[in-house]
Scaffold this motif. Structure first.
Motif, PDB file in Angstrom:
ATOM      1  N   SER A 168     -10.366   2.082 -34.852  1.00 19.95           N
ATOM      2  CA  SER A 168     -11.130   0.828 -34.931  1.00 19.95           C
ATOM      3  C   SER A 168     -12.369   0.828 -34.043  1.00 19.95           C
ATOM      4  O   SER A 168     -13.203  -0.080 -34.134  1.00 19.95           O
ATOM      5  N   VAL A 169     -12.520   1.855 -33.192  1.00 25.02           N
ATOM      6  CA  VAL A 169     -13.689   1.903 -32.311  1.00 25.02           C
ATOM      7  C   VAL A 169     -14.956   2.243 -33.105  1.00 25.02           C
ATOM      8  O   VAL A 169     -16.073   1.998 -32.641  1.00 25.02           O
ATOM      9  N   LYS A 170     -14.790   2.777 -34.304  1.00 22.67           N
ATOM     10  CA  LYS A 170     -15.952   3.176 -35.100  1.00 22.67           C
ATOM     11  C   LYS A 170     -16.868   1.986 -35.375  1.00 22.67           C
ATOM     12  O   LYS A 170     -16.441   0.946 -35.872  1.00 22.67           O
ATOM     13  N   GLY A 171     -18.133   2.153 -35.011  1.00 25.07           N
ATOM     14  CA  GLY A 171     -19.127   1.103 -35.201  1.00 25.07           C
ATOM     15  C   GLY A 171     -19.042  -0.025 -34.202  1.00 25.07           C
ATOM     16  O   GLY A 171     -19.833  -0.977 -34.267  1.00 25.07           O
ATOM     17  N   ASN A 172     -18.114   0.049 -33.255  1.00 27.72           N
ATOM     18  CA  ASN A 172     -17.910  -1.025 -32.280  1.00 27.72           C
ATOM     19  C   ASN A 172     -18.196  -0.538 -30.854  1.00 27.72           C
ATOM     20  O   ASN A 172     -18.720   0.555 -30.645  1.00 27.72           O
ATOM     21  N   ILE A 173     -17.838  -1.376 -29.893  1.00 21.43           N
ATOM     22  CA  ILE A 173     -18.123  -1.091 -28.483  1.00 21.43           C
ATOM     23  C   ILE A 173     -16.829  -0.687 -27.787  1.00 21.43           C
ATOM     24  O   ILE A 173     -15.905  -1.504 -27.648  1.00 21.43           O
ATOM     25  N   GLY A 191     -18.261   8.931 -28.859  1.00 24.78           N
ATOM     26  CA  GLY A 191     -19.223   9.331 -29.878  1.00 24.78           C
ATOM     27  C   GLY A 191     -18.576  10.051 -31.045  1.00 24.78           C
ATOM     28  O   GLY A 191     -18.921   9.823 -32.210  1.00 24.78           O
ATOM     29  N   VAL A 192     -17.631  10.926 -30.741  1.00 21.95           N
ATOM     30  CA  VAL A 192     -16.917  11.643 -31.806  1.00 21.95           C
ATOM     31  C   VAL A 192     -16.173  10.655 -32.707  1.00 21.95           C
ATOM     32  O   VAL A 192     -16.110  10.824 -33.931  1.00 21.95           O
ATOM     33  N   ARG A 193     -15.647   9.580 -32.111  1.00 23.22           N
ATOM     34  CA  ARG A 193     -14.914   8.567 -32.866  1.00 23.22           C
ATOM     35  C   ARG A 193     -15.835   7.556 -33.546  1.00 23.22           C
ATOM     36  O   ARG A 193     -15.371   6.645 -34.232  1.00 23.22           O
ATOM     37  N   GLY A 194     -17.143   7.692 -33.326  1.00 22.96           N
ATOM     38  CA  GLY A 194     -18.095   6.847 -34.036  1.00 22.96           C
ATOM     39  C   GLY A 194     -18.443   5.540 -33.368  1.00 22.96           C
ATOM     40  O   GLY A 194     -19.008   4.639 -34.013  1.00 22.96           O
ATOM     41  N   HIS A 220     -22.700  12.234 -26.947  1.00 21.06           N
ATOM     42  CA  HIS A 220     -22.804  11.091 -26.052  1.00 21.06           C
ATOM     43  C   HIS A 220     -23.406   9.897 -26.791  1.00 21.06           C
ATOM     44  O   HIS A 220     -24.283  10.057 -27.650  1.00 21.06           O
ATOM     45  N   VAL A 221     -22.954   8.696 -26.430  1.00 17.99           N
ATOM     46  CA  VAL A 221     -23.537   7.464 -26.953  1.00 17.99           C
ATOM     47  C   VAL A 221     -23.963   6.595 -25.779  1.00 17.99           C
ATOM     48  O   VAL A 221     -23.594   6.847 -24.627  1.00 17.99           O
ATOM     49  N   ALA A 222     -24.744   5.585 -26.073  1.00 20.22           N
ATOM     50  CA  ALA A 222     -25.235   4.676 -25.036  1.00 20.22           C
ATOM     51  C   ALA A 222     -24.064   4.142 -24.211  1.00 20.22           C
ATOM     52  O   ALA A 222     -23.095   3.617 -24.761  1.00 20.22           O
TER      53      ALA A 222
END
Length: 507
Positions: A168-173, A191-194, A220-222
């Protein structure tokens, strides 16, 4: 083999045009003629070398360094890597050493460095803007450098395993607890989980996290960090199964540039037994860095200049590291590049970072042989004895990876150093010991634009430069009583306890 030489030229206000030949890491500058034959000079003596240290000379060099920082005036004075101010700093150091004749061999070690800049950021959790929120160093921007929206998803455990991140982390924070693995690992897994962004919360600190993601990863993501007071209400809502939305925005840039370490070694003295000391040549992007670490760089230049009046029994090697503010990049690269046989030639490394903080304390890194390579404690005790001989107070500070000694310790080289304080708060007891103002930072201009000529305490600077001279003279004269190098295995106790890599936490 002689290098093919290209040149980087800068014109410094009030200083003649300077050039720094860009040589490979293994090649030396051409030897210049010197006046006296080394054997005719007296063997270095601590008291005599200390007597040559002058506050006027140190400050005059600081004035030159500030003019160099102004080369980056399109924004404000800075000596951050990649800027005209840092290029000018390298030129100034190189030309200063070159002018000393054949007393030193100079080598320039170019290496790829990662530079990160954060231009703007904002985090909203639910209907609150967390006061403690701050983006991590070397974070990438949010997608398209635009705000991203999503639901706050609590990550299992500490996010150290990919499986801790629910689908459920995909596209979320992603909302992740600070723990035992690096922040970069958490961000990479997210990041790997989207995930669109990551918030790392620290229940042990209400002030947030001054963290870094470390070596960049394409996954890496923000990433932000927040403290306990901002995190607890969010955790309570999530555990009560209440929906929490979020908006995250970071405009940032992470890029790779080339920069340079400068190494100067005496052309005589036992080359198999080297005294090494270093300071970093760069500043943060936010200011000129006259105390951090212009003061240490200048102290080394002045000691190197005055040392030419003496002979030495053991070789002395000075290092000016680039990219310290990005995460100890220059010193890490230097030590990691040393062949085993060259590593063994360094008997100890002494780190001199921030020698002149205005609200100073005389600080000694509390390096022990129990947790660090054998000899670190003997160096610590040399500093203690000197302060005692001068009837000066001193205090111990953690040996926790915050400066360029880190790579040396991890590669089995004994080390230590002194400092005068950064963003730490001076206690009432320390104000009684050293003067100054309790409750204020040791350096109120730490990592800020105001770290300029008004931000150095010349009294502390002279005292500590004399101590640097004493440390150099002591070991350049003799290693009698100092432990022999045994192996280059990193100190496991040190690596287990360190959570900093430079000024920022990485765990």
């Amino acid at each position: 083999m002689r290098a093919s030489i290209s040149s980087l030229s800068v014109l410094v206000t009030g200083v003649s045009a300077l050039q720094i030949p860009l040589l490979s890491s293994s090649e030396q500058a051409p030897v210049q003629p010197a006046g006296d034959y080394h054997g005719e000079k007296p063997l270095v003596n601590s008291s005599a070398l200390q007597d040559l240290i002058s506050g006027d000379k140190l400050f005059a060099r600081a004035e030159q360094l500030y003019e160099i920082a102004k080369l980056s005036q399109e924004k404000w004075p800075t000596r951050v890597i990649g800027s005209a101010g840092h290029d000018g700093t390298l030129s100034y150091i190189y030309e200063t050493i070159l002018a000393l004749g054949n007393y030193y061999e100079i080598s320039n070690q170019s290496f790829p460095a990662v530079s990160g800049n954060i231009y703007e950021s904002r985090l909203v959790l639910g209907d609150e803007v967390p006061k403690s929120a701050s983006p991590f160093g070397l974070t990438p921007p949010t997608r398209n450098k635009e705000p991203v929206h999503g639901t706050v998803i609590l990550v299992n455990n500490e996010g150290c395993e990919l499986g801790d991140f629910p689908s459920s982390v995909k596209g979320n924070i992603a909302f992740v607890k600070r723990g035992t693995c690096p922040f970069g690992t958490k961000s990479e897994h997210a990041g790997v989980r989207g995930a669109a962004a990551v918030v790392v919360y620290d229940l042990g600190s209400k002030d947030g996290i001054g963290g870094t993601l470390g070596t960049p990863s394409p996954n890496h993501v923000a990433t932000f960090g927040i403290g306990s007071e901002d995190a607890k209400p969010i955790l309570k809502k999530i555990k009560n199964k209440n929906y929490v939305d979020a908006i995250a925005y970071i405009d940032a840039e992470v890029k790779q540039i080339a920069t340079t370490n400068i190494i100067a070694q005496t052309t005589f003295g036992d080359p198999d037994n080297c005294v090494m000391l270093g300071a970093h040549s760069d500043s943060v992007a936010e200011g000129p860095g006259i105390n951090d670490d212009g003061s240490g760089s200048i102290s080394l230049l002045e000691v190197a200049s005055q040392l030419t009046k003496f002979n030495v029994s053991n070789c002395v090697r000075f290092g000016w590291w680039a990219g310290e503010e990005e995460g100890l990049l220059g010193s890490d690269y230097y030590v990691a590049s040393l062949p085993e046989v060259e590593n063994k030639k360094i008997r100890l490394f002494m780190d001199y970072d921030m020698m002149a903080s205005p609200n100073f304390a005389y600080q000694i890194y509390n390096a022990t042989n129990a947790a660090n390579p054998n000899g670190s404690e003997e160096l610590r005790d040399l500093y203690i004895d000197w302060y005692n001989d001068q009837e000066l107070n001193y205090t111990f500070i953690p040996f926790d990876g915050r400066s360029d000694y880190d790579g040396f310790i991890r590669h089995g080289i004994p080390g230590g150093g002194i400092a005068t304080g950064a963003e730490g708060v001076k206690t009432k007891e320390e104000a009684e010991q050293f003067g100054g103002k309790a409750g204020d930072w040791y350096d109120p201009c730490y990592h800020q634009l105001c770290d300029d000529l008004s931000n150095v305490n010349v009294t502390a600077w002279v005292v500590n430069t004399k101590l640097i001279a004493h440390s150099v003279a002591t070991y350049a004269r003799s290693f009698k009583g100092f432990p022999e190098r045994t192996d280059s295995v990193a100190a496991t106790e040190y690596t287990k306890g360190v959570k900093y890599h430079g000024s920022k936490m990485f765990i």
